[in-house]
Motif scaffolding. Structure first.
Motif, PDB file in Angstrom:
ATOM      1  N   SER A  97       0.846  -1.200   0.000  1.00 29.44           N
ATOM      2  CA  SER A  97       0.000   0.000   0.000  1.00 29.44           C
ATOM      3  C   SER A  97       0.880   1.250   0.000  1.00 29.44           C
ATOM      4  O   SER A  97       2.024   1.226   0.469  1.00 29.44           O
ATOM      5  N   GLY A  99       0.522   3.811   1.808  1.00 27.50           N
ATOM      6  CA  GLY A  99       0.815   4.187   3.201  1.00 27.50           C
ATOM      7  C   GLY A  99       2.044   3.465   3.723  1.00 27.50           C
ATOM      8  O   GLY A  99       2.934   4.079   4.326  1.00 27.50           O
ATOM      9  N   GLU A 100       2.111   2.158   3.474  1.00 27.69           N
ATOM     10  CA  GLU A 100       3.255   1.375   3.970  1.00 27.69           C
ATOM     11  C   GLU A 100       4.560   1.822   3.318  1.00 27.69           C
ATOM     12  O   GLU A 100       5.587   1.925   3.976  1.00 27.69           O
ATOM     13  N   LYS A 118       2.608   6.049   9.811  1.00 22.60           N
ATOM     14  CA  LYS A 118       1.470   6.242   8.889  1.00 22.60           C
ATOM     15  C   LYS A 118       0.943   7.669   8.989  1.00 22.60           C
ATOM     16  O   LYS A 118       0.567   8.272   7.987  1.00 22.60           O
ATOM     17  N   ARG A 122       0.827  10.308   5.972  1.00 23.88           N
ATOM     18  CA  ARG A 122      -0.331  11.102   5.547  1.00 23.88           C
ATOM     19  C   ARG A 122       0.061  12.578   5.381  1.00 23.88           C
ATOM     20  O   ARG A 122      -0.310  13.231   4.416  1.00 23.88           O
ATOM     21  N   ASP A 134      -5.691  10.554   3.298  1.00 23.04           N
ATOM     22  CA  ASP A 134      -6.183   9.458   4.156  1.00 23.04           C
ATOM     23  C   ASP A 134      -6.555   8.236   3.336  1.00 23.04           C
ATOM     24  O   ASP A 134      -6.164   7.116   3.650  1.00 23.04           O
ATOM     25  N   LEU A 137      -3.528   6.310   1.698  1.00 28.25           N
ATOM     26  CA  LEU A 137      -2.717   5.417   2.530  1.00 28.25           C
ATOM     27  C   LEU A 137      -3.041   3.961   2.216  1.00 28.25           C
ATOM     28  O   LEU A 137      -2.175   3.094   2.258  1.00 28.25           O
ATOM     29  N   ARG A 138      -4.304   3.698   1.883  1.00 22.03           N
ATOM     30  CA  ARG A 138      -4.737   2.314   1.630  1.00 22.03           C
ATOM     31  C   ARG A 138      -4.733   1.953   0.148  1.00 22.03           C
ATOM     32  O   ARG A 138      -5.054   0.833  -0.219  1.00 22.03           O
TER      33      ARG A 138
END
Ligand SMILES: Nc1ncnc2c1ncn2[C@@H]1O[C@H](COP(=O)(O)OP(=O)(O)OP(=O)(O)O)[C@@H](O)[C@H]1O
Ligand code: NI
Length: 260
Positions: A97, A99-100, A118, A122, A134, A137-138
């Motif tokens: 992802s 985010g990661e 995380k 963001r 937001d 991130l996913r």
């Protein structure tokens, strides 16, 4: 300004089967802390080799001579130096992802927990002006456009708060408008945070709009270095003048400032 790194008599030779290729030859250059240095030159002139030498990423087969002296000791890639390449898919993992990937550097180098990292990710995604940080991130890289992926790669390179950012043809694959936006973003980020930017490009026009100084490479050698203004308006080398003639359309409006 003080010196960030002194490069003296740097030579790099690759073995290509029976042939030996001099990728850099007797390069002398001081990079100042906080400057924006443009590195230009035609394909094969040694620009990327210089970036790899600075980051310690040269393959073991490369023969290196001369010295690279960092004022504050050899920087650690990912912590002290961030790197952004032409193709974000070479730095972004397709199954991880966003985010990661952006948080990873902060976990590895700043010792943050994944939760805290995380949050930092963001903030970084917002700083590189990506919409809906937001939600992002996913998300996964394939869900983004090329320009958005390059912004993610910049955010990931900035995750550990590096003092140097090396962008190697980072905007070359983008169309002109997106390129202008990404260049303007880089410009803002490094100015704001006092980061030294090493901006490698074929495009002397782009370099002249972003850089304080420009270094011109040809056939493994540094042929000219000076302020962007001096190199563009009064090139000392015929080669630089030829590059300018071939690439710089002075009728083109500056890219920085055009971007929103
Ligand atoms: N790993 C390698 N093995 C053998 N030769 C290499 C290797 N990497 C680079 N070279 C050679 O070294 C020279 C300089 O290459 P380099 O990638 O630094 O040029 P560049 O200026 O970045 O070019 P481009 O604009 O195309 O990216 C070239 O002749 C190239 O073929
Ligand atoms: Ni290159």
């Amino acid at each position: 300004m003080s010196a960030l790194v002194n490069i003296s008599n740097l030579g790099v030779t690759f073995r290509d089967g029976p042939r030996r290729v001099a990728a850099l030859s007797d390069v002398n250059l001081t990079i100042e802390a906080g400057e924006r240095l443009g590195i230009i030159g035609e394909s094969g002139s040694g620009k990327s080799t210089l970036a790899l030498a600075l980051t310690g990423l040269l393959p073991a087969s490369a023969e290196v001579s001369g010295r690279i002296d960092w004022a504050d000791g050899q920087p650690i890639l990912g912590r002290d130096i961030g790197m952004v390449f032409q193709d974000p898919s070479s730095s972004l993992d397709p199954v991880m992802s966003i985010g990661e990937q952006v948080a990873e550097g902060a976990v590895a180098h700043l010792g943050l927990s994944w939760g805290a990292a995380k949050e930092r990710a963001r903030d970084l995604l917002a700083q590189v002006k990506l919409p809906d940080p937001d939600g992002l991130l996913r998300a996964f890289p394939h869900q983004l456009s090329g320009g958005q992926r390059q912004r993610v790669a910049i955010a990931a390179a900035m995750a550990a708060g590096p003092r140097v950012l090396i962008a190697d043809e980072a905007t070359s694959a983008l169309d002109t408008i997106v390129q202008a936006e990404v260049v303007s973003l880089l410009d803002g980020l490094v100015k704001q945070q006092g980061i030294t930017l090493i901006f490698i490009t074929h495009d002397i026009a782009l370099a002249s709009q972003l850089a304080d100084r420009i270094a011109v490479f040809r056939h493994a050698q540094l042929v000219e270095v000076g302020t962007a203004r001096q190199v563009v308006t009064q090139p000392r080398e015929a080669y630089t003048a030829a590059l300018l003639g071939a690439h710089l359309d002075l009728g083109t409006p500056p890219l920085i400032g055009v971007a929103p």
